[in-house]
Design a protein around this motif. Sequence first.
Motif, short mmCIF file in Angstrom:
data_model
loop_
_atom_site.label_atom_id
_atom_site.label_comp_id
_atom_site.label_asym_id
_atom_site.label_seq_id
_atom_site.Cartn_x
_atom_site.Cartn_y
_atom_site.Cartn_z
N THR A 65 4.66 46.50 77.87
CA THR A 65 5.89 47.34 77.38
C THR A 65 5.63 47.21 75.84
O THR A 65 5.12 46.33 75.32
N HIS A 67 6.51 45.87 73.03
CA HIS A 67 6.82 44.68 72.43
C HIS A 67 5.55 43.71 71.73
O HIS A 67 4.39 44.26 72.09
N PHE A 144 16.31 48.47 69.61
CA PHE A 144 15.13 48.22 69.14
C PHE A 144 15.46 46.98 68.55
O PHE A 144 16.30 46.91 67.36
N ASP A 147 10.79 42.03 67.84
CA ASP A 147 9.50 41.87 68.93
C ASP A 147 9.34 43.12 69.34
O ASP A 147 8.64 43.61 70.18
N SER A 148 10.21 44.26 69.25
CA SER A 148 10.10 45.69 69.57
C SER A 148 9.10 46.37 68.74
O SER A 148 8.80 46.17 67.61
N THR A 149 8.21 47.29 69.23
CA THR A 149 7.08 47.97 68.61
C THR A 149 7.17 49.45 68.97
O THR A 149 7.90 49.85 69.98
N ALA A 150 6.82 50.38 68.08
CA ALA A 150 6.83 51.66 68.44
C ALA A 150 5.93 52.20 67.91
O ALA A 150 5.42 52.16 66.67
#
Length: 201
Positions: A65, A67, A144, A147-150
């Motif tokens: 996912t 992250h 967000f 450690d969240s990414t996009a």
Amino acid sequence: MPETLAATSPIPSAPFIPPRGEQAARVTIGPGPDLQLASMQFSPASHAAVQTALMKAYGVEAPVTPHARDSRDAVRFIWAGLDQWLVCAPQGQADLLDGLRRVTQPHAAITAQGDGRSVIRVRGRDSRAILSKLVPIDLHPRAFAPDSTALTLAGHIPVQILQHDMTPTYDLFVFRSLAHSLYHDLCHAARGGVPVSEVCP
């Protein structure tokens, strides 16, 4: 006699801090940490074999996912799309590329990214408000978090954004040839200050 080209950063080494004033942005913009960077790809058929090998070697599996996960050796695996990851480690550690290839062969494709990508770090209490001027995704903590990414756009520039902490601190991974343009846009956004609706106490 051929000349030796010295490596140079695409953006200034000193962090940019916006001028003070009413609604001034409390943010710094500058180069991110000096990292070894590699991309990793493997097919769904190889998923179990590679994840088992990564767990054995690094103590973590690659996230499935959007992250990031940190290994016991400070190697970070960052989701970068379906069956794709950006992997980074501090400079000075064991060679990241060799280690990944040794652990994942013959199941994964590992490619060096250090010369092709730059990292711009945006940090400070108003960094979310400044990034929101350019990035069309929800950066609110409910959506967000660290450690969240996009994979997204910053203005017209493709970037991968990663949040580190609740300061908040963000790293933007960008193609090296576009790094100066992104840096310019971020500094321009910061000079404009924080919109009244986004002012944090």
